[in-house]
Design an enzyme around this catalytic site. Sequence first.
Site, PDB file in Angstrom:
ATOM      1  N   ASP A  58      21.030 -20.178 -38.284  1.00 32.06           N
ATOM      2  CA  ASP A  58      21.562 -19.124 -39.154  1.00 32.06           C
ATOM      3  C   ASP A  58      22.837 -19.598 -39.860  1.00 32.06           C
ATOM      4  OD1 ASP A  58      19.607 -17.210 -38.552  1.00 32.06           O
ATOM      5  OD2 ASP A  58      20.639 -16.661 -36.706  1.00 32.06           O
ATOM      6  N   ASN A 134      26.711 -12.066 -44.105  1.00 32.98           N
ATOM      7  CA  ASN A 134      26.836 -11.380 -42.808  1.00 32.98           C
ATOM      8  C   ASN A 134      27.929 -10.315 -42.822  1.00 32.98           C
ATOM      9  OD1 ASN A 134      24.862 -12.491 -41.231  1.00 32.98           O
ATOM     10  ND2 ASN A 134      26.188 -13.951 -40.179  1.00 32.98           N
ATOM     11  N   ARG A 160      45.041   1.150 -36.421  1.00 32.07           N
ATOM     12  CA  ARG A 160      45.950   0.223 -35.734  1.00 32.07           C
ATOM     13  C   ARG A 160      45.125  -0.548 -34.722  1.00 32.07           C
ATOM     14  NH1 ARG A 160      48.963   4.672 -36.697  1.00 32.07           N
ATOM     15  NH2 ARG A 160      51.091   4.386 -37.474  1.00 32.07           N
ATOM     16  N   ASP A 162      43.352  -4.796 -33.832  1.00 36.69           N
ATOM     17  CA  ASP A 162      43.261  -6.222 -34.171  1.00 36.69           C
ATOM     18  C   ASP A 162      42.744  -6.445 -35.581  1.00 36.69           C
ATOM     19  OD1 ASP A 162      44.167  -6.842 -31.703  1.00 36.69           O
ATOM     20  OD2 ASP A 162      42.321  -7.741 -30.957  1.00 36.69           O
ATOM     21  N   ALA A 174      24.965  -9.749 -36.136  1.00 31.49           N
ATOM     22  CA  ALA A 174      25.862 -10.878 -35.871  1.00 31.49           C
ATOM     23  C   ALA A 174      27.166 -10.364 -35.236  1.00 31.49           C
ATOM     24  CB  ALA A 174      26.097 -11.640 -37.178  1.00 31.49           C
ATOM     25  N   TYR A 175      28.299 -10.693 -35.784  1.00 31.96           N
ATOM     26  CA  TYR A 175      29.602 -10.306 -35.208  1.00 31.96           C
ATOM     27  C   TYR A 175      29.678  -8.779 -35.021  1.00 31.96           C
ATOM     28  CZ  TYR A 175      34.713 -10.850 -34.585  1.00 31.96           C
ATOM     29  OH  TYR A 175      35.990 -10.866 -34.098  1.00 31.96           O
ATOM     30  N   LYS A 177      27.526  -6.700 -34.142  1.00 34.78           N
ATOM     31  CA  LYS A 177      26.897  -6.232 -32.902  1.00 34.78           C
ATOM     32  C   LYS A 177      27.803  -6.520 -31.704  1.00 34.78           C
ATOM     33  CE  LYS A 177      22.754  -6.194 -30.155  1.00 34.78           C
ATOM     34  NZ  LYS A 177      23.500  -6.470 -28.923  1.00 34.78           N
TER      35      LYS A 177
HETATM   36  P1  NAD Z   1      27.822 -20.131 -35.268  1.00 37.24           P
HETATM   37  O1  NAD Z   1      26.812 -21.072 -35.786  1.00 37.24           O
HETATM   38  O2  NAD Z   1      28.523 -20.424 -33.991  1.00 37.24           O
HETATM   39  O3  NAD Z   1      27.128 -18.712 -35.243  1.00 37.24           O
HETATM   40  C1  NAD Z   1      27.406 -17.868 -34.249  1.00 37.24           C
HETATM   41  C2  NAD Z   1      26.101 -17.251 -33.765  1.00 37.24           C
HETATM   42  O4  NAD Z   1      25.816 -16.153 -34.628  1.00 37.24           O
HETATM   43  C3  NAD Z   1      24.858 -18.159 -33.767  1.00 37.24           C
HETATM   44  O5  NAD Z   1      24.198 -17.983 -32.545  1.00 37.24           O
HETATM   45  C4  NAD Z   1      24.042 -17.621 -34.929  1.00 37.24           C
HETATM   46  O6  NAD Z   1      22.635 -17.777 -34.743  1.00 37.24           O
HETATM   47  C5  NAD Z   1      24.415 -16.158 -34.886  1.00 37.24           C
HETATM   48  N1  NAD Z   1      24.183 -15.451 -36.129  1.00 37.24           N
HETATM   49  C6  NAD Z   1      24.581 -15.773 -37.374  1.00 37.24           C
HETATM   50  N2  NAD Z   1      24.157 -14.858 -38.247  1.00 37.24           N
HETATM   51  C7  NAD Z   1      23.469 -13.936 -37.526  1.00 37.24           C
HETATM   52  C8  NAD Z   1      22.814 -12.740 -37.853  1.00 37.24           C
HETATM   53  N3  NAD Z   1      22.799 -12.284 -39.097  1.00 37.24           N
HETATM   54  N4  NAD Z   1      22.242 -12.023 -36.851  1.00 37.24           N
HETATM   55  C9  NAD Z   1      22.287 -12.450 -35.579  1.00 37.24           C
HETATM   56  N5  NAD Z   1      22.891 -13.580 -35.193  1.00 37.24           N
HETATM   57  C10 NAD Z   1      23.484 -14.309 -36.168  1.00 37.24           C
HETATM   58  O7  NAD Z   1      28.975 -19.884 -36.285  1.00 37.24           O
HETATM   59  P2  NAD Z   1      28.925 -19.943 -37.820  1.00 37.24           P
HETATM   60  O8  NAD Z   1      27.916 -20.862 -38.307  1.00 37.24           O
HETATM   61  O9  NAD Z   1      30.343 -20.142 -38.212  1.00 37.24           O
HETATM   62  O10 NAD Z   1      28.453 -18.468 -38.147  1.00 37.24           O
HETATM   63  C11 NAD Z   1      29.338 -17.515 -38.606  1.00 37.24           C
HETATM   64  C12 NAD Z   1      28.893 -16.211 -38.067  1.00 37.24           C
HETATM   65  O11 NAD Z   1      29.176 -16.179 -36.687  1.00 37.24           O
HETATM   66  C13 NAD Z   1      29.684 -15.092 -38.668  1.00 37.24           C
HETATM   67  O12 NAD Z   1      29.101 -14.613 -39.857  1.00 37.24           O
HETATM   68  C14 NAD Z   1      29.700 -14.073 -37.574  1.00 37.24           C
HETATM   69  O13 NAD Z   1      28.699 -13.083 -37.754  1.00 37.24           O
HETATM   70  C15 NAD Z   1      29.360 -14.840 -36.323  1.00 37.24           C
HETATM   71  N6  NAD Z   1      30.453 -14.680 -35.375  1.00 37.24           N
HETATM   72  C16 NAD Z   1      30.217 -13.961 -34.274  1.00 37.24           C
HETATM   73  C17 NAD Z   1      31.229 -13.709 -33.398  1.00 37.24           C
HETATM   74  C18 NAD Z   1      30.935 -12.884 -32.201  1.00 37.24           C
HETATM   75  O14 NAD Z   1      29.800 -12.452 -32.057  1.00 37.24           O
HETATM   76  N7  NAD Z   1      31.924 -12.625 -31.354  1.00 37.24           N
HETATM   77  C19 NAD Z   1      32.520 -14.185 -33.634  1.00 37.24           C
HETATM   78  C20 NAD Z   1      32.738 -14.931 -34.770  1.00 37.24           C
HETATM   79  C21 NAD Z   1      31.685 -15.161 -35.671  1.00 37.24           C
END
Ligand code: NAD
Length: 280
Positions: A58, A134, A160, A162, A174-175, A177
Amino acid sequence: MTQMNITGKKEMMRVAIIANSKYQSRRIAAKLFAILKDDPDFYLSKKNPHVVISIGGDGMLLSAFHKYERELSHVRFVGVHTGHLGFYTDYRDFEIDELIENLRKDTGEKVSYPILKVKITLDNGREIKSLALNEATVKRIEKTMVADVIINHVKFERFRGDGISVSTPTGSTAYNKSLGGAVLHPTIEALQLTEISSLNNRVFRTLGSSVIVPKKDKIEVIPKRLGSYTISVDNSTLHCKNVAKIEYCINSEKISFVATPSHTSFWERVKDAFIGDLDS
Ligand code: NAD
């Protein structure tokens, strides 16, 4: 595999292949390249492609999207995953022959999903515009972030905590969730605002749950303190001083994927990623 040009003539499908640096991704990219370069139905070109094949996961598809984000009106994407099936990837690395056959039979069908448009305005009037597939997040690192949240011109709350995330429907898994936001089917044209560790007590109050706003509504976040903010858009991060305002809305153009006959349903992907096999 053939595309119609404006004169109605058929032309070869221009294909761009991009892969991450993992050994398996580079191996698959080399294999695809070797097959397509001598195939009269296809023309390999990183410039002005009809189809972008992203090989990796992804994260790689996010990078491919940003590389071609100015060409969304005529580019369609296909994701090949070299690990587990991802959210933006329709093919596994052992399905390359199937992918080529499907592209050969392609009639231009696509599946399109909404993306997010973000505008950051700094105190000095400078504007930074970006698109997100995303999400976009804003965080204040050194101290509590204090910001007014305005939804469709209604001053909704003083936040107020993070930070704040605004995600697309496909970004909802992704994030968003991880932050406790809802999973949204990508055919629902909406944005989701989700809090990142809000302060909620007798003095400070936010809604606490994520908010889903429809297509026409605009979200504005107005930081109330000077200082440094970390703004992330998908997989890239900006450090901005003195942010005056961040505006979010659904972009007029969507991202399009090549419609795949064996397309895995969204709910299957969600189940596969987060729940697993029910019989185990
Ligand atoms: P990465 O490759 O480490 O990706 C993080 C994870 O997010 C991977 O497992 C990837 O498959 C999954 N992912 C990405 N898009 C997704 C989607 N639409 N639905 C479900 N899973 C998804 O890191 P990267 O390449 O820098 O990816 C950036 C993404 O990582 C950001 O857009 C953000 O959504 C995600 N992220 C998640 C967290 C968290 O869940 N705590 C924190 C920071 C970033």
